[in-house]
Design a protein around this motif. Structure first.
Motif, PDB file in Angstrom:
ATOM      1  N   ARG A 298       0.804  -1.229   0.000  1.00  0.00           N
ATOM      2  CA  ARG A 298       0.000   0.000   0.000  1.00  0.00           C
ATOM      3  C   ARG A 298       0.834   1.276   0.000  1.00  0.00           C
ATOM      4  NH1 ARG A 298      -4.807  -1.815   4.253  1.00  0.00           N
ATOM      5  NH2 ARG A 298      -5.558  -3.577   3.004  1.00  0.00           N
ATOM      6  N   GLY A 299       1.974   1.226  -0.657  1.00  0.00           N
ATOM      7  CA  GLY A 299       2.798   2.416  -0.792  1.00  0.00           C
ATOM      8  C   GLY A 299       3.523   2.840   0.462  1.00  0.00           C
ATOM      9  N   ASN A 300       3.583   1.994   1.460  1.00  0.00           N
ATOM     10  CA  ASN A 300       4.240   2.358   2.717  1.00  0.00           C
ATOM     11  C   ASN A 300       5.760   2.307   2.574  1.00  0.00           C
ATOM     12  OD1 ASN A 300       2.354   2.697   5.239  1.00  0.00           O
ATOM     13  ND2 ASN A 300       1.404   1.151   3.913  1.00  0.00           N
ATOM     14  N   VAL A 301       6.423   3.360   3.035  1.00  0.00           N
ATOM     15  CA  VAL A 301       7.878   3.455   3.044  1.00  0.00           C
ATOM     16  C   VAL A 301       8.305   3.938   4.422  1.00  0.00           C
ATOM     17  CG1 VAL A 301       9.898   4.632   2.088  1.00  0.00           C
ATOM     18  CG2 VAL A 301       8.058   3.884   0.567  1.00  0.00           C
ATOM     19  N   LEU A 302       9.289   3.275   4.998  1.00  0.00           N
ATOM     20  CA  LEU A 302       9.840   3.641   6.300  1.00  0.00           C
ATOM     21  C   LEU A 302      11.337   3.855   6.156  1.00  0.00           C
ATOM     22  CD1 LEU A 302       8.041   0.937   8.491  1.00  0.00           C
ATOM     23  CD2 LEU A 302       7.410   3.359   8.292  1.00  0.00           C
ATOM     24  N   GLU A 303      11.867   4.856   6.877  1.00  0.00           N
ATOM     25  CA  GLU A 303      13.286   5.186   6.788  1.00  0.00           C
ATOM     26  C   GLU A 303      13.904   5.202   8.175  1.00  0.00           C
ATOM     27  OE1 GLU A 303      15.990   7.991   3.949  1.00  0.00           O
ATOM     28  OE2 GLU A 303      13.978   8.682   4.475  1.00  0.00           O
ATOM     29  N   SER A 304      15.139   4.682   8.275  1.00  0.00           N
ATOM     30  CA  SER A 304      15.858   4.635   9.542  1.00  0.00           C
ATOM     31  C   SER A 304      17.290   5.098   9.330  1.00  0.00           C
ATOM     32  CB  SER A 304      15.858   3.204  10.116  1.00  0.00           C
ATOM     33  OG  SER A 304      16.678   3.123  11.266  1.00  0.00           O
ATOM     34  N   HIS A 305      17.799   5.838  10.301  1.00  0.00           N
ATOM     35  CA  HIS A 305      19.197   6.275  10.269  1.00  0.00           C
ATOM     36  C   HIS A 305      19.998   5.651  11.405  1.00  0.00           C
ATOM     37  CE1 HIS A 305      18.738   9.346   7.090  1.00  0.00           C
ATOM     38  NE2 HIS A 305      17.507   9.456   7.568  1.00  0.00           N
ATOM     39  N   ASP A 306      19.416   4.657  12.091  1.00  0.00           N
ATOM     40  CA  ASP A 306      20.105   4.006  13.207  1.00  0.00           C
ATOM     41  C   ASP A 306      19.964   2.484  13.148  1.00  0.00           C
ATOM     42  OD1 ASP A 306      17.437   3.758  13.894  1.00  0.00           O
ATOM     43  OD2 ASP A 306      17.544   5.203  15.551  1.00  0.00           O
ATOM     44  N   LEU A 307      20.004   1.932  11.945  1.00  0.00           N
ATOM     45  CA  LEU A 307      19.956   0.493  11.705  1.00  0.00           C
ATOM     46  C   LEU A 307      18.675  -0.143  12.250  1.00  0.00           C
ATOM     47  CD1 LEU A 307      21.859  -1.489  10.228  1.00  0.00           C
ATOM     48  CD2 LEU A 307      22.653  -2.240  12.468  1.00  0.00           C
ATOM     49  N   GLY A 308      17.585   0.612  12.194  1.00  0.00           N
ATOM     50  CA  GLY A 308      16.301   0.046  12.560  1.00  0.00           C
ATOM     51  C   GLY A 308      15.899   0.195  14.000  1.00  0.00           C
ATOM     52  N   ASP A 309      16.666   0.947  14.790  1.00  0.00           N
ATOM     53  CA  ASP A 309      16.222   1.217  16.168  1.00  0.00           C
ATOM     54  C   ASP A 309      14.991   2.113  16.170  1.00  0.00           C
ATOM     55  OD1 ASP A 309      18.000  -0.324  17.652  1.00  0.00           O
ATOM     56  OD2 ASP A 309      19.535   1.247  17.641  1.00  0.00           O
ATOM     57  N   SER A 310      14.935   3.033  15.213  1.00  0.00           N
ATOM     58  CA  SER A 310      13.766   3.899  15.069  1.00  0.00           C
ATOM     59  C   SER A 310      13.490   4.083  13.584  1.00  0.00           C
ATOM     60  CB  SER A 310      13.999   5.255  15.747  1.00  0.00           C
ATOM     61  OG  SER A 310      15.084   5.943  15.142  1.00  0.00           O
ATOM     62  N   TRP A 311      12.223   4.340  13.272  1.00  0.00           N
ATOM     63  CA  TRP A 311      11.791   4.474  11.881  1.00  0.00           C
ATOM     64  C   TRP A 311      10.887   5.691  11.742  1.00  0.00           C
ATOM     65  CZ3 TRP A 311      13.471   1.109   8.086  1.00  0.00           C
ATOM     66  CH2 TRP A 311      14.078  -0.080   8.532  1.00  0.00           C
ATOM     67  N   GLN A 312      10.984   6.347  10.587  1.00  0.00           N
ATOM     68  CA  GLN A 312      10.114   7.460  10.267  1.00  0.00           C
ATOM     69  C   GLN A 312       9.374   7.127   8.970  1.00  0.00           C
ATOM     70  OE1 GLN A 312      13.678   8.127  10.656  1.00  0.00           O
ATOM     71  NE2 GLN A 312      13.171   8.055  12.834  1.00  0.00           N
ATOM     72  N   PRO A 313       8.043   7.347   8.954  1.00  0.00           N
ATOM     73  CA  PRO A 313       7.312   7.121   7.700  1.00  0.00           C
ATOM     74  C   PRO A 313       7.697   8.166   6.657  1.00  0.00           C
ATOM     75  CG  PRO A 313       5.881   8.091   9.363  1.00  0.00           C
ATOM     76  CD  PRO A 313       7.165   7.772  10.053  1.00  0.00           C
TER      77      PRO A 313
END
Length: 396
Positions: A298-313
């Motif tokens: 459904r077009g969802n994209v998540l981005e992380s700058h700490d190897l997946g400790d936190s994610w931003q849509p």
């Protein structure tokens, strides 16, 4: 008993294009070499250096997984699911064991490959190629794609006792010429340390009870769903859809129902975490040591700058599922999906811009994978084969 790969409640999300296809056409044996009943592949199949292929259970002589792919004049217009580039050119893989080669991304030639199982993934390192897919098949080329050897086949059989039999491989990753990983449905992971000649299973998901699907109870005339009913629980053996490696050697895997795994010790141990989106992710890209981008349903994209400790849509502006992607320099990315959808951003933090690709027949294909062609264009593969596209934003 292990669930078979056509379990209806699991197909819809995690495997979408690849597993919705027939595994392969059941065909009678022709003049193609195949393993006689009662023998294993290792009894007969040897490559040019005399090394036996991985031993497998007895496979029927007419099983598509061990028959040569049939030459087809329109193979370049058939369903293709992945593409890779080597010094010899582009290579795309797809249904019926099709492997196609192209020097320019425009003109494609079908290659002779020893399987008719659908191939879902292709990887390359230093000119050596590997492809994998349904029936646990893995094939291998050491001469720039000219000839291929079948290294593994594990189709489902009536008397199977191996839970990995019949399980499709969804992605391949080689970190050098000898060490590689294959991931697939029902938490399948295979590892090779000899360049893909032999493959050993590894555990990513620790054994545990299978969690029940949410139950919905009808109250006479009024059907209601509360928050507990709608919550997606973690699967005990989630489909593993994609694997990637960061520059510091960390490995990450994304899969169905928000499954996310990472390893910081070269795949020896894995940490299971949950993404903030509980739907399936079909791909993951990486930059540097800790920058990740996961994309999927459904077009969802998540981005992380700490190897997946936190994610931003990440806002994509679309509800179309995203099936393939490629990392570009400086955090840029291109993602592709159904109805000819192409999303591009030139660098990290820039918004995604939407484009629509149509082939020469005026069709807007469902796109499964994308690769830059090296000349400001994109090589796209999907359910209408391969095509070249030059987005307006990068037109000179």
């Amino acid at each position: 008993m292990r669930k078979t790969p056509n379990h209806p409640s699991r197909l819809a999300g995690a495997l979408l294009l690849a597993l919705a296809l027939p595994l392969a056409a059941q065909v009678e044996p022709s003049g193609d070499p195949a393993t006689p009943p009662g023998e294993t592949m290792s009894d007969q199949d040897m490559d040019g250096d005399g090394a036996p292929e991985e031993a497998t259970p007895a496979i029927a002589a007419n099983d598509p997984s061990i028959l040569d792919a049939e030459p087809m004049p329109k193979a370049a217009r058939s369903l293709l699911l992945d593409v890779v580039r080597t010094p010899a050119g582009f290579f795309a893989v797809g249904e019926r064991g099709h492997v196609l080669g192209s020097e320019d991304g425009r003109n494609w030639t079908q290659l002779r490959v020893p399987t008719r199982s659908t191939l879902t993934a292709v990887a390359a390192y230093d000119g050596v190629l590997w492809a994998a897919g349904h029936d646990g098949v893995i094939v291998h080329s050491t001469d720039g794609g000219q000839t291929w050897t079948r290294r593994r086949a594990a189709p489902w059989t009536l008397d199977t006792v191996d839970p990995s039999e019949g399980v499709p491989i969804m992605d391949l990753l080689f970190v050098d010429g000898m060490n590689g990983y294959a991931v697939g449905a029902y938490a399948l992971m295979l590892v090779t340390r000899d360049g893909g000649v032999t493959w050993e299973p590894r555990t990513v998901v620790e054994p545990g009870p299978v969690q029940e699907e949410p139950q919905v109870v009808a109250d006479e005339d009024n059907w209601t769903f509360d928050a507990a009913d709608l919550e997606l629980e973690a699967e005990a053996d989630p489909h593993l859809n994609a694997i990637a490696r960061t520059e510091d050697g960390s490995l990450v895997i994304v899969g169905e129902r928000g499954a996310f795994f990472r390893s910081t010790d070269g795949g020896q141990t894995w940490e299971r975490k949950r993404l903030p989106y509980e739907g399936s992710m079909f791909g993951v890209l990486s930059w540097g040591d800790q920058h990740l981008l996961a994309f999927g349903l459904r077009g969802n994209v998540l981005e992380s700058h700490d190897l997946g400790d936190s994610w931003q849509p990440v806002d994509t502006g679309t509800g179309t599922s995203l099936m393939g992607g490629q990392a570009l320099p400086e955090g840029g990315a291109v993602l592709v999906g159904s109805n000819g959808l192409v999303l591009m951003r030139p660098y990290a933090g820039a918004p995604f811009v939407e484009y629509r690709y149509e082939n020469q027949a005026g069709e807007a294909p469902s796109l499964a994978a994308v690769l830059p062609d090296g000349q400001d264009g994109l090589v796209l593969v999907g359910d209408r084969g391969a095509g070249l596209y030059r987005p307006p934003a990068v037109t000179e």
